[in-house]
Design an enzyme around this catalytic site. Structure first.
Site, short mmCIF file in Angstrom:
data_model
loop_
_atom_site.label_atom_id
_atom_site.label_comp_id
_atom_site.label_asym_id
_atom_site.label_seq_id
_atom_site.Cartn_x
_atom_site.Cartn_y
_atom_site.Cartn_z
N GLU A 54 0.56 -0.92 -0.43
CA GLU A 54 0.14 -0.04 0.00
C GLU A 54 0.59 1.57 0.24
OE1 GLU A 54 -2.64 -0.74 3.53
OE2 GLU A 54 -3.82 -2.11 2.73
N HIS A 102 -7.54 1.01 1.75
CA HIS A 102 -7.15 1.77 3.16
C HIS A 102 -8.23 2.74 3.92
CE1 HIS A 102 -4.07 -1.24 6.12
NE2 HIS A 102 -5.38 -0.47 6.54
#
Length: 301
Positions: free
Chosen positions: A258, A277
Site C-alpha cells: 500500500e 484502506h
C-alpha cells in the site's frame, strides 16, 4: 536522545490530529508523509519514539534507526508495516491500538458487502464512461454471512448484518463465550456461506489462513470481503479462483503493498471492489485512535 515524531501524517489525518493533540500533551513533531524506507533513518534521528501510520520498517531499516526505542502503530496490523521479530531483537517496543473503530470498520465491511452483491462499483464505472449495463445482483435477505474472527469488529459486523436480514454464522480461532451468533468450524462456515467476511488479525498463525484448499471449499460464486489484512488470504490462489469464477467477487480494503503498485494483479480484474484502506477512517474512530497514540507515546517505551 528523546522526543516523539509522527513520521507520516497526511492532510486528512492532520485535520483531526489538531483537534486531539492539545497544548497540555507531550510535544510531538509531525512530519507529512509518505516516507520512503531509505529516508526513514534520517527522519527518525533524534527521536526515541515514532508514531507510524503506514511507513515500512524492515529489519534493515530498523537496524539503521539508532536510538529508536518505541514505535506506536496507528491500528492493529503493525505486522504489515513493521518487522516485529527484528524490532524485538533490537529492543524496540511496538505498541498497537485496537478497539478504536469496531463500528466504523464493520460499517465499511457491510458497505463492501452491498457493493459486491449489487455490482455497484462496476456499474458506477460503466455509467461514468458512457455505458449502460444493468447487472443482476444478489438479494441479501435470507443469505448466509460467515464471519471469520468474532472479535470487536466481527461482533459489530454480526449486529449490522442481522439487521439487514442476513443469516449470520461465525468462526473464531479461540472459544467465544456467550456468542450472539452460531459458532461453527471453519470448514462448515466456508461450505455454507454466500458471503465470507474476514476479521482476523495478521500474525504467523493467520498468514495465508484462507489458502487454496479453503477457498475451494466455498460455494461457487461466493463473495469474499476483506477489511482485515491482505496477508490472511493466499493471493495467488484467490486470483486463480476469481479468474475461474469460483470466487464470484472479492471486495477488499487491504492490499499486500500500500499504496497499490501499478502491477497489482487485482487491478486487472472486473469482479473486484477495491477501497484504499479506509475502513477505519472516520473522524469518530480517528479521534479515539489518535488520543490513544498520544497517551502511549507519553507513557514511553
Amino acid at each position: 536522545m528523546s522526543g516523539t515524531l509522527f513520521i507520516d501524517s497526511t492532510p486528512d489525518i492532520d485535520r483531526v490530529w489538531k483537534q486531539v493533540h492539545g497544548p497540555g500533551d507531550t510535544p510531538i513533531i509531525v512530519n507529512m508523509g509518505p516516507v520512503g524506507e531509505d529516508d526513514v533513518p534520517g527522519k527518525v534521528a533524534g527521536y526515541d519514539t515514532v508514531i507510524n501510520d503506514a511507513t515500512y520498517f524492515s529489519e534493515a531499516t530498523l537496524a539503521r534507526c539508532a536510538g529508536l526505542k518505541h514505535i506506536v502503530f496507528l491500528g492493529t496490523g503493525a505486522a504489515s508495516f513493521v518487522d516485529l521479530a527484528a524490532a524485538k531483537r533490537l529492543g524496540i517496543k511496538v505498541s498497537t491500538i485496537g478497539g478504536y473503530g469496531d463500528t466504523t470498520v464493520a460499517e465499511h465491511a457491510m458497505g463492501l458487502v452491498f457493493a459486491a452483491a449489487r455490482h455497484i462499483a462496476t456499474m458506477h464505472a460503466n455509467v461514468r464512461s458512457g455505458g449502460w449495463r444493468p447487472m443482476q445482483g444478489m438479494e441479501l435477505k435470507g443469505k448466509t454471512l460467515g464471519i471469520v474472527g468474532l472479535g470487536g469488529i466481527g461482533r459489530e459486523m454480526a449486529r449490522i448484518a442481522q439487521g439487514v436480514g442476513l443469516k449470520v454464522i461465525a468462526y473464531n480461532r479461540s472459544a467465544v463465550a456467550g456468542a450472539a451468533v452460531p459458532m461453527v468450524p471453519i470448514d462448515e462456515l466456508l461450505a455454507r456461506s454466500d458471503i465470507v467476511s474476514l476479521h482476523l488479525a495478521l500474525n504467523d498463525a493467520t498468514r495465508g489462513f484462507l489458502d487454496r484448499a479453503r477457498l475451494k471449499q466455498t460455494k461457487p460464486g461466493v463473495i469474499v470481503v476483506n477489511t482485515a489484512r491482505a496477508g490472511v488470504v493466499d493471493e495467488p490462489a484467490l486470483l486463480d479462483l476469481l479468474r475461474a469464477g469460483h470466487v464470484g467477487h472479492y471486495a477488499t480494503d487491504v492490499f499486500a503493498k500500500e499504496p497499490t503498485p501499478p502491477d497489482e494483479p487485482l487491478l486487472k480484474l472486473d469482479n473486484v471492489t477495491l477501497t484504499a484502506h479506509a475502513g477505519y477512517n472516520t473522524p469518530e474512530a480517528s479521534m479515539t485512535m489518535y488520543r490513544r497514540a498520544i497517551d502511549l507515546a507519553a507513557a514511553g517505551p
